[in-house]
Scaffold this active site. Sequence first.
Site, short mmCIF file in Angstrom:
data_model
loop_
_atom_site.label_atom_id
_atom_site.label_comp_id
_atom_site.label_asym_id
_atom_site.label_seq_id
_atom_site.Cartn_x
_atom_site.Cartn_y
_atom_site.Cartn_z
N GLU A 185 0.89 -1.15 0.00
CA GLU A 185 0.00 0.00 0.00
C GLU A 185 0.93 1.21 0.00
OE1 GLU A 185 -3.31 -0.67 0.01
OE2 GLU A 185 -3.94 1.42 0.03
N ASP A 188 -4.90 11.52 7.84
CA ASP A 188 -3.68 10.96 8.41
C ASP A 188 -3.28 11.61 9.73
OD1 ASP A 188 -2.67 8.88 6.57
OD2 ASP A 188 -2.82 10.53 5.12
N TYR A 190 -11.22 -1.96 2.25
CA TYR A 190 -10.26 -1.35 3.17
C TYR A 190 -11.01 -1.03 4.45
CZ TYR A 190 -6.11 1.26 4.61
OH TYR A 190 -4.97 1.68 5.26
#
Lengths: 264, 390
Positions: free
Chosen positions: A46, A57, A171
């Site tokens: 990934e 993030d 995911y």
Amino acid sequence: MKTYADVFSGLKRAALIPFFVIGDPGYDAGLAIVKDAIDAGADILELGISFSDPIADGPTIQKADIRAAKAGMNMQKALRFIREIKDYRDIPIGLLIYYNLIYQYPAEKFFADAAKAGVNSVLIADMTINDADEVTHMAKQAGLDTVFMVTPNTSDSRIKEITERITGFVYTVSVLGVTGSRDRLSSTVGDLIARIKAVTNIPVCVGFGISSPDHAKTVAQAGADGVIIGSKIVSMIEKNLDNPQKAREDISGFIKQLRKALEE
Amino acid sequence: MKYPGRYGPYGGFYVPEVLIPVLEELEEAFYNFYQDKRFIKDLQLLNRDYAGRPTPLYHASRLSEHLGCQLLLKREDLLHGGAHKVNNCLGQALLAKYMKKTKLIAETGAGQHGLATAMIGALFGMETKIFMGAVDVERQSVNVHKMKLCGAQVIPVEGGTGTLKDAINEALRYWTANVSDTFYLFGTAAGPHPYPTIVRHFQSVIGTEARQQCLEQTDRLPDKVIACIGGGSNAIGIFSGFVDDRQVELIGVEAGGEGLTAGKHAATLVAGRVGILHGVKSYLLQNSEGQIAETESISAGLDYPGVGPEHCQLKDSGRAKYVALEDEKVLDAFELLCRCEGILPALESSHALAWLMQQKEKFQKDQLIILNLSGRGDKDVGIVEKYRKL
């Protein structure tokens, strides 16, 4: 070119999927680290492309984005990086990217170039199935698999809608929140995997907050088909900026441990 | 989501999956309550008794004489907290209360939205966290102190450029991990749907009042309505009252910073390109690859590389015109209003005034112009002093 389906159908255990920011801490050093990770037992990669405003993030990946950007990373170099990896080993690669970078490239050319470089799927961190029609046909046209996220607060009916649009893997985000290593695994991850498995046969890979071989093993035992480990690995680069050789050894050693835990 | 949240091709909700259920909850609550009689009454009372609405529409006769037109100032600077921000904060915090959320978070650049949120957090007894770029914390220390006095926790954001966009990034990140009890009180008419619509709605009180006051006081509609634009909330607030009056010209003034050619500015609509940031498709300041640019302006409140989606649509359709004015001219305008009328405008609002000064020779004497004086300039006195010795 090896597909996700090839990997998942050939494994009797959960796939090991490490995450790296392309070109962190620099182009050559980053490439060496990723090649080591492949040798140490990664099944799928990934890879993230550095963005100035990565809202999904946590601090570890944010800092990696800044390091890569400062080292001169850009889209052309990122695609070259991917080609070099594919030349080294035929391993499936999922890209993780923010939408504006695709939009400016522009989108149609981006998916074509990404596919040409050897990418298997593109997961857009800030795009859900609601807006995916803008690009999904381009991804399909380029022959890419689709990957979308499912999170702990996604309803069962929406999980169904999401998974119907996935051809690669689900995911699965194990926690409410952003990327980042965490001391403890979310207690609800087993339930989430079960809720997804109840509506689809597509492989389920779990990421966000998976930080140790124990976590990986627990997630695999809960039924995950793949385990994605990002921030914990990236933090090893951050800790060894003055000693790139040690970063390579630490990451390689950690991936071997993860692999062993998944094989047990 | 029930609605697409689009203004032409702009808007939308480009967010990570984890935020979809929360935005859905917010959308549903907004459409449930905004026309609810009890909600409307609660908000009206708060606007009147706490914020100080309606604000006057003031005929600035000496400045009118100077400029050669008839200038009406919509005095949002007289509101509690010193800026239009309180309109939106009261509306959204009341919505949070109706949704039974117990905690507020907000981003802030100059500190005006953070301060307004901290005030309302205190008023409603809600735990409040304000995310603020580390650079902004440093240069807006007085507002930081005021927020703390109101009981809010101020969280300096170190990442990125340490300014407003980074504060929004961090507030979004915090929100994704704390969605169940936390309401994100977004400060401007940008961000993912439904925020542009929510912020426009709560700021539309400016335009509604101004139109009514203008008709009462002058028996006619204005020829032009002018406002400054960062994210665009005060501008969309006043424009909303006049957008259907096709004969009224709408003008938005962006931050030209040190000049568009120098590349140091925040003129998103004038000089930007369409892209996606903070959940919304809009004009953006960015490099050729799509990395978001650093912005620069003398007024921290306009220092943002994005802009609300409705302004993008108004620009494309030509219904509104967007221009940019440089810092030097803004300082001239600041000083002019102080001397002519004894009113200290915020540097943000001074951008709109600066455009008027530039047009000085082009007016007819009976031309009627409404300028949204979005905030007061007490917070900027130190900055002006640094640039201009009195």
